[in-house]
Design an enzyme around this catalytic site. Structure first.
Site, PDB file in Angstrom:
ATOM      1  N   GLU A 151     -15.648  63.356  38.913  1.00  0.00           N
ATOM      2  CA  GLU A 151     -14.037  63.325  38.578  1.00  0.00           C
ATOM      3  C   GLU A 151     -13.344  63.392  39.997  1.00  0.00           C
ATOM      4  O   GLU A 151     -13.557  64.095  40.810  1.00  0.00           O
ATOM      5  CB  GLU A 151     -13.784  64.582  37.825  1.00  0.00           C
ATOM      6  N   GLU A 191      -2.343  66.480  40.097  1.00  0.00           N
ATOM      7  CA  GLU A 191      -2.244  67.202  39.014  1.00  0.00           C
ATOM      8  C   GLU A 191      -0.864  68.312  39.099  1.00  0.00           C
ATOM      9  O   GLU A 191      -1.024  68.459  40.394  1.00  0.00           O
ATOM     10  CB  GLU A 191      -3.295  68.271  38.407  1.00  0.00           C
TER      11      GLU A 191
END
Length: 425
Positions: free
Chosen positions: A173, A178
């Site tokens: 990932e 974020e």
């Protein structure tokens, strides 16, 4: 700050992907001092690249995203205790008619959706390109304006395309961006893989200067991705680079195709739940998503010179101005060069550059943001010369020394051994 427990969950079932829940983490860090020419030599001023995915979200206001490029996930996420239900169609993800995608989190539940905690309190949207588009290497970027408020959790990220076969975190990932609402001026970039997932993710944060908040303006979030190297930036300011050396012997699972994901979560272990100060509706506005690869199309190779040693970026540092030198060949990303657009030679996502745009004998070579300028244009002759086109001079090892750390420079071409290079880029 506390080490957060962070999520990833795949909410749909496909032949390509199975329903899998995962968690991620990465603490924030202070922003680095911007590099001297970072603003002038941002992604927008880089040399021309080959565009492999270009989503500008053009279309009538209120319409759904292009189903040929994106699929909409539906459902909730018990694994991270997120509070939203992701809805289908254009209920929470729609074009605004001005070239933007708007993902909207609302405090409502008109469909009487059920979540892990009972009747869902919020709705939002999550999109991905699985089965429609994957990327492997290049620049992956999005220009976005994120929401503000406690409990908001926008993200732009990627999952390995083999997740349905190997599961998470073996799939890998890449979190490009974020943000959690209690950190309005900080975003995070993180890697997750086998043995370094959840709170053990490998990453760093970038904080805007002067107390600015990301919700106040659009910003460009990007990675520059090459074999065995991923470099994160915000508005052209690089804040971290990761290579296999950062994993402590654990497996690097990022030399394969990944698909893209955009979402706006509400609540969860890491951001915490919304409170009375959280504005609803809250929106994540996406101007574009783009993936480009360098014009050379190759994955890179070595450039070897005097004494059989390699052309090397000192300390594998991608910062502007890093010296380029001779060093023992070790196969690292710092020695992987590719031929790019405008006759460039690239490593670590940047270009081989003659310092100060000089054409003089002895002008040293360095790494710098690709700008397509003459001091970054190189020709490789059949006689194994690497010639700077602007200066019409050869890449040369200073002093004819084959010791580690000998600086590369330009010099009038003489045919000497310290100007001969085997280019496998």
């Amino acid at each position: 700050m506390r080490t957060p427990l962070r999520r990833r969950v795949t909410l749909y079932a496909l032949a390509l992907l199975c329903c899998t829940s995962v968690a991620t983490a990465g603490p924030a860090g202070a922003a680095p001092t911007p590099e001297p020419r970072a603003a002038a030599a941002s992604a927008e001023s880089a040399a021309p690249m080959a565009v492999t995915f270009d989503e500008n979200f053009d279309g009538p206001a209120g319409s759904a995203v292009n189903g040929g490029r994106w699929q909409i996930e539906t459902g909730d996420n018990v694994n991270n205790h997120e509070r939203q239900y992701y809805t289908a169609g254009n209920n929470n993800a729609a074009l605004d008619g001005q070239g933007n995608l708007v993902i909207t989190a609302r405090k409502d539940n008109p469909g009487n959706y059920q979540c892990w905690y009972g009747r869902c309190e919020y709705t939002s949207a999550r999109l991905n390109t699985a089965g429609k588009f994957t990327a492997q290497y290049g620049r992956v970027e999005a220009r976005m304006k994120i929401p503000r408020g406690q409990g908001m959790w926008p993200a732009f990220w990627m999952l390995g395309n083999n997740m349905g076969q190997v599961g998470w975190p073996n799939s890998g990932e890449i979190d490009i961006m974020e943000n959690v609402g209690f950190e309005p001026g900080t975003v995070h970039g993180t890697l997750h893989g086998p043995g370094y997932s959840g709170s053990g993710g490998i990453g760093a944060g970038y904080t805007l200067p002067g107390g600015q908040a990301f919700a106040d303006a659009f910003h460009t979030f990007a990675i520059d991705w090459s074999p065995n190297s991923i470099r994160w930036s915000v508005d052209g300011n690089v804040f971290q680079t990761r290579t296999p050396a950062d994993l402590g012997g654990r497996e690097w699972v990022f030399n394969k195709p990944f698909f893209l994901i955009l979402n706006l979560a509400v609540g969860g272990y890491w951001p915490g739940d919304p409170n009375g100060s959280t504005p609803f509706p809250s929106t994540l506005t996406v101007d574009y998503v783009r993936v480009t690869t360098d014009g050379g199309g190759g994955t890179g190779g070595s450039i070897t010179g005097l004494g059989g040693k390699c052309l090397d970026v000192a300390a594998a540092n991608p910062a502007n101005g890093t010296p380029v030198q001779l060093y023992d060949c070790n196969g690292s990303a710092a020695q992987q060069w590719s031929r790019g657009a405008n006759d460039s030679l690239r490593a670590l996502g940047k270009c081989l550059d003659v310092k100060d745009n000089s054409t003089a004998n002895g002008a040293q070579l360095q790494l710098w943001d690709c700008a397509g300028t003459g001091n970054q244009r190189w020709a490789v002759s059949g006689a194994n010369d690497v010639v700077n086109i602007q200066a019409d001079k050869c890449m040369d090892v200073t002093g004819g020394a084959s010791v580690n750390g000998a600086r590369a420079q330009i010099w009038t071409c003489t045919g000497a051994a310290n100007q001969k290079w085997s280019v496998n880029a």
